[in-house]
Design a protein around this motif. Structure first.
Motif, PDB file in Angstrom:
ATOM      1  N   CYS A 108       0.818  -1.213   0.000  1.00 18.66           N
ATOM      2  CA  CYS A 108       0.000   0.000   0.000  1.00 18.66           C
ATOM      3  C   CYS A 108       0.848   1.257   0.000  1.00 18.66           C
ATOM      4  CB  CYS A 108      -0.905   0.012   1.235  1.00 18.66           C
ATOM      5  SG  CYS A 108      -1.982  -1.426   1.343  1.00 18.66           S
ATOM      6  N   ALA A 109       2.037   1.184   0.568  1.00 24.27           N
ATOM      7  CA  ALA A 109       2.913   2.353   0.645  1.00 24.27           C
ATOM      8  C   ALA A 109       4.352   1.889   0.748  1.00 24.27           C
ATOM      9  CB  ALA A 109       2.547   3.204   1.867  1.00 24.27           C
ATOM     10  N   HIS A 110       5.236   2.547   0.001  1.00 29.69           N
ATOM     11  CA  HIS A 110       6.665   2.244   0.033  1.00 29.69           C
ATOM     12  C   HIS A 110       7.411   3.552  -0.177  1.00 29.69           C
ATOM     13  CE1 HIS A 110      10.415   0.557  -2.098  1.00 29.69           C
ATOM     14  NE2 HIS A 110      10.556   0.328  -0.807  1.00 29.69           N
ATOM     15  N   SER A 111       8.253   3.903   0.780  1.00 26.86           N
ATOM     16  CA  SER A 111       8.993   5.157   0.703  1.00 26.86           C
ATOM     17  C   SER A 111      10.306   5.000   1.449  1.00 26.86           C
ATOM     18  CB  SER A 111       8.178   6.299   1.318  1.00 26.86           C
ATOM     19  OG  SER A 111       8.136   6.166   2.728  1.00 26.86           O
ATOM     20  N   ALA A 112      11.052   6.080   1.545  1.00 29.33           N
ATOM     21  CA  ALA A 112      12.309   6.073   2.298  1.00 29.33           C
ATOM     22  C   ALA A 112      12.068   5.783   3.778  1.00 29.33           C
ATOM     23  CB  ALA A 112      13.022   7.409   2.135  1.00 29.33           C
ATOM     24  N   GLU A 113      10.868   6.062   4.279  1.00 31.54           N
ATOM     25  CA  GLU A 113      10.540   5.807   5.689  1.00 31.54           C
ATOM     26  C   GLU A 113      10.165   4.357   5.962  1.00 31.54           C
ATOM     27  OE1 GLU A 113       9.137   8.859   4.326  1.00 31.54           O
ATOM     28  OE2 GLU A 113      10.911   9.792   5.188  1.00 31.54           O
ATOM     29  N   GLY A 114       9.950   3.559   4.923  1.00 26.94           N
ATOM     30  CA  GLY A 114       9.582   2.159   5.114  1.00 26.94           C
ATOM     31  C   GLY A 114       8.483   1.733   4.167  1.00 26.94           C
ATOM     32  N   ALA A 115       7.838   0.626   4.505  1.00 24.94           N
ATOM     33  CA  ALA A 115       6.782   0.092   3.649  1.00 24.94           C
ATOM     34  C   ALA A 115       5.671  -0.498   4.502  1.00 24.94           C
ATOM     35  CB  ALA A 115       7.349  -0.962   2.703  1.00 24.94           C
ATOM     36  N   MET A 116       4.474  -0.523   3.933  1.00 28.77           N
ATOM     37  CA  MET A 116       3.300  -1.080   4.591  1.00 28.77           C
ATOM     38  C   MET A 116       2.513  -1.857   3.564  1.00 28.77           C
ATOM     39  SD  MET A 116      -0.225  -0.378   4.796  1.00 28.77           S
ATOM     40  CE  MET A 116      -1.508  -0.776   5.961  1.00 28.77           C
ATOM     41  N   GLY A 117       2.062  -3.054   3.937  1.00 26.64           N
ATOM     42  CA  GLY A 117       1.277  -3.865   3.023  1.00 26.64           C
ATOM     43  C   GLY A 117       0.288  -4.741   3.763  1.00 26.64           C
ATOM     44  N   ILE A 118      -0.590  -5.374   2.986  1.00 31.19           N
ATOM     45  CA  ILE A 118      -1.623  -6.261   3.506  1.00 31.19           C
ATOM     46  C   ILE A 118      -1.421  -7.643   2.884  1.00 31.19           C
ATOM     47  CG2 ILE A 118      -4.112  -6.731   3.571  1.00 31.19           C
ATOM     48  CD1 ILE A 118      -3.412  -4.245   5.181  1.00 31.19           C
ATOM     49  N   ILE A 119      -1.301  -8.669   3.725  1.00 31.81           N
ATOM     50  CA  ILE A 119      -1.235 -10.045   3.215  1.00 31.81           C
ATOM     51  C   ILE A 119      -2.612 -10.391   2.673  1.00 31.81           C
ATOM     52  CG2 ILE A 119      -0.894 -12.476   3.816  1.00 31.81           C
ATOM     53  CD1 ILE A 119       1.046 -11.523   6.027  1.00 31.81           C
ATOM     54  N   ILE A 120      -2.671 -10.856   1.430  1.00 31.59           N
ATOM     55  CA  ILE A 120      -3.966 -11.094   0.778  1.00 31.59           C
ATOM     56  C   ILE A 120      -4.327 -12.570   0.650  1.00 31.59           C
ATOM     57  CG2 ILE A 120      -3.877  -8.914  -0.492  1.00 31.59           C
ATOM     58  CD1 ILE A 120      -3.186 -10.668  -3.013  1.00 31.59           C
ATOM     59  N   ASN A 121      -3.509 -13.459   1.226  1.00 35.40           N
ATOM     60  CA  ASN A 121      -3.837 -14.877   1.058  1.00 35.40           C
ATOM     61  C   ASN A 121      -3.809 -15.671   2.367  1.00 35.40           C
ATOM     62  OD1 ASN A 121      -0.975 -14.735   1.166  1.00 35.40           O
ATOM     63  ND2 ASN A 121      -0.781 -16.613  -0.041  1.00 35.40           N
ATOM     64  N   LYS A 122      -4.007 -14.994   3.498  1.00 40.70           N
ATOM     65  CA  LYS A 122      -4.104 -15.693   4.784  1.00 40.70           C
ATOM     66  C   LYS A 122      -5.467 -15.428   5.390  1.00 40.70           C
ATOM     67  CE  LYS A 122      -0.256 -16.412   7.427  1.00 40.70           C
ATOM     68  NZ  LYS A 122       0.818 -15.995   8.348  1.00 40.70           N
ATOM     69  N   GLY A 137      -9.537 -12.403  -5.396  1.00 41.04           N
ATOM     70  CA  GLY A 137      -9.983 -13.768  -5.662  1.00 41.04           C
ATOM     71  C   GLY A 137     -10.284 -14.538  -4.382  1.00 41.04           C
ATOM     72  N   ALA A 138     -11.241 -15.446  -4.471  1.00 36.97           N
ATOM     73  CA  ALA A 138     -11.707 -16.179  -3.292  1.00 36.97           C
ATOM     74  C   ALA A 138     -10.812 -17.350  -2.905  1.00 36.97           C
ATOM     75  CB  ALA A 138     -13.129 -16.685  -3.543  1.00 36.97           C
ATOM     76  N   ASP A 139     -10.050 -17.901  -3.838  1.00 30.40           N
ATOM     77  CA  ASP A 139      -9.247 -19.088  -3.542  1.00 30.40           C
ATOM     78  C   ASP A 139      -7.904 -18.676  -2.939  1.00 30.40           C
ATOM     79  OD1 ASP A 139      -7.973 -21.521  -3.389  1.00 30.40           O
ATOM     80  OD2 ASP A 139      -8.270 -22.055  -5.505  1.00 30.40           O
ATOM     81  N   LEU A 140      -7.897 -18.494  -1.618  1.00 27.98           N
ATOM     82  CA  LEU A 140      -6.692 -18.012  -0.945  1.00 27.98           C
ATOM     83  C   LEU A 140      -5.535 -18.994  -1.078  1.00 27.98           C
ATOM     84  CD1 LEU A 140      -8.123 -16.466   2.352  1.00 27.98           C
ATOM     85  CD2 LEU A 140      -7.895 -15.462   0.079  1.00 27.98           C
ATOM     86  N   GLY A 141      -5.833 -20.292  -1.069  1.00 30.98           N
ATOM     87  CA  GLY A 141      -4.797 -21.302  -1.164  1.00 30.98           C
ATOM     88  C   GLY A 141      -4.047 -21.285  -2.490  1.00 30.98           C
ATOM     89  N   ALA A 142      -4.671 -20.754  -3.540  1.00 32.60           N
ATOM     90  CA  ALA A 142      -4.048 -20.750  -4.865  1.00 32.60           C
ATOM     91  C   ALA A 142      -3.324 -19.438  -5.192  1.00 32.60           C
ATOM     92  CB  ALA A 142      -5.107 -21.024  -5.933  1.00 32.60           C
ATOM     93  N   LYS A 143      -3.504 -18.405  -4.387  1.00 30.54           N
ATOM     94  CA  LYS A 143      -2.969 -17.085  -4.748  1.00 30.54           C
ATOM     95  C   LYS A 143      -1.447 -17.066  -4.891  1.00 30.54           C
ATOM     96  CE  LYS A 143      -6.611 -14.025  -3.183  1.00 30.54           C
ATOM     97  NZ  LYS A 143      -6.949 -12.817  -2.431  1.00 30.54           N
ATOM     98  N   TRP A 144      -0.735 -17.745  -4.014  1.00 29.88           N
ATOM     99  CA  TRP A 144       0.724 -17.726  -4.079  1.00 29.88           C
ATOM    100  C   TRP A 144       1.203 -18.326  -5.401  1.00 29.88           C
ATOM    101  CZ3 TRP A 144       4.605 -21.704  -3.519  1.00 29.88           C
ATOM    102  CH2 TRP A 144       5.904 -21.206  -3.325  1.00 29.88           C
ATOM    103  N   ARG A 145       0.683 -19.489  -5.767  1.00 30.80           N
ATOM    104  CA  ARG A 145       1.074 -20.133  -7.035  1.00 30.80           C
ATOM    105  C   ARG A 145       0.611 -19.313  -8.240  1.00 30.80           C
ATOM    106  NH1 ARG A 145       3.498 -24.878  -7.071  1.00 30.80           N
ATOM    107  NH2 ARG A 145       3.470 -26.151  -5.200  1.00 30.80           N
ATOM    108  N   GLU A 146      -0.586 -18.724  -8.144  1.00 25.72           N
ATOM    109  CA  GLU A 146      -1.085 -17.889  -9.245  1.00 25.72           C
ATOM    110  C   GLU A 146      -0.205 -16.651  -9.439  1.00 25.72           C
ATOM    111  OE1 GLU A 146      -5.245 -16.913  -8.956  1.00 25.72           O
ATOM    112  OE2 GLU A 146      -5.786 -19.005  -8.635  1.00 25.72           O
TER     113      GLU A 146
END
Length: 197
Positions: free
Chosen positions: A41-55, A169-178
């Motif tokens: 969601c955000a990446h800068s010189a101060e750091g980064a922030m994100g959301i895990i989308i497959n757990k 997408g609804a299939d969380l188990g497949a997101k990493w491979r996709e």
């Protein structure tokens, strides 16, 4: 839910990973991130922030969360998927969603994605409105200054442009491979060691 600017402060300069998906390499040693896909969601010189989308978030449903917050769904109410967004501030909620609905407090990451930490988005969804697509995450993934860049140099992550189908997408188990497949990579052929030329 809370204020986004506390977390994404200094992220307005749009680092190169903002709006990208990070894909954990197969050799990821941190069990909190093994086989994860993270929307940055955000990446800068101060750091980064994100959301895990497959757990998936275990033990709490969207309906139970609404009840805890005192929000009464009204037909045609909607339900969105609940995710464990990362190991930082796991009691704080964030909705990663499409940009067809935003409010003053929303962080518009790019043309397709926004992040809202206000309870208003949950109220809208409970009434059947709000963004067309979204996921609710408790917690987030955070990196200090230069930390994520260093992890990428150490071959811990790959990045790929985000796409709505993969993010929501609804299939969380497949997101990493996709996500790996979108790079035309077979995870069995990946090495965990960084090469030097």
């Amino acid at each position: 839910m809370g204020k986004l600017d506390e977390i994404t402060d200094g992220a307005d300069d749009g680092g190169w990973l903002t709006g990208q998906l990070l894909i954990a390499m197969p050799a990821m040693r941190d069990p909190r991130f093994a086989q994860t896909v993270v929307y940055i969601c955000a990446h800068s010189a101060e750091g980064a922030m994100g959301i895990i989308i497959n757990k998936p978030l275990e033990g709490l449903t969207f309906e139970a969360l609404l009840r805890q917050l005192g929000i009464e769904p009204t037909p045609p109410s909607r339900v969105i998927r609940m995710h464990a967004g990362g190991p930082v501030e796991t009691g704080r909620g964030f909705v990663l969603h499409t940009t067809d609905w935003v409010q003053d407090g929303s962080l518009q990451v790019d043309q397709g994605f926004a992040l809202t930490a206000s309870i208003d988005v949950l109220k809208e969804i409970a009434r059947g409105g709000g963004p067309r697509e979204g996921i609710l995450a408790l917690g987030y993934a955070g990196w200090g200054p230069g930390q994520l860049d260093e992890e990428i140099q150490q071959n811990a992550w790959l990045s790929v442009p985000a796409d709505e189908r993969l993010v929501f997408g609804a299939d969380l188990g497949a997101k990493w491979r996709e996500a790996l497949a979108s790079l035309k990579i077979d995870p069995l052929l990946l090495s965990g060691s960084a090469g030097r030329a």
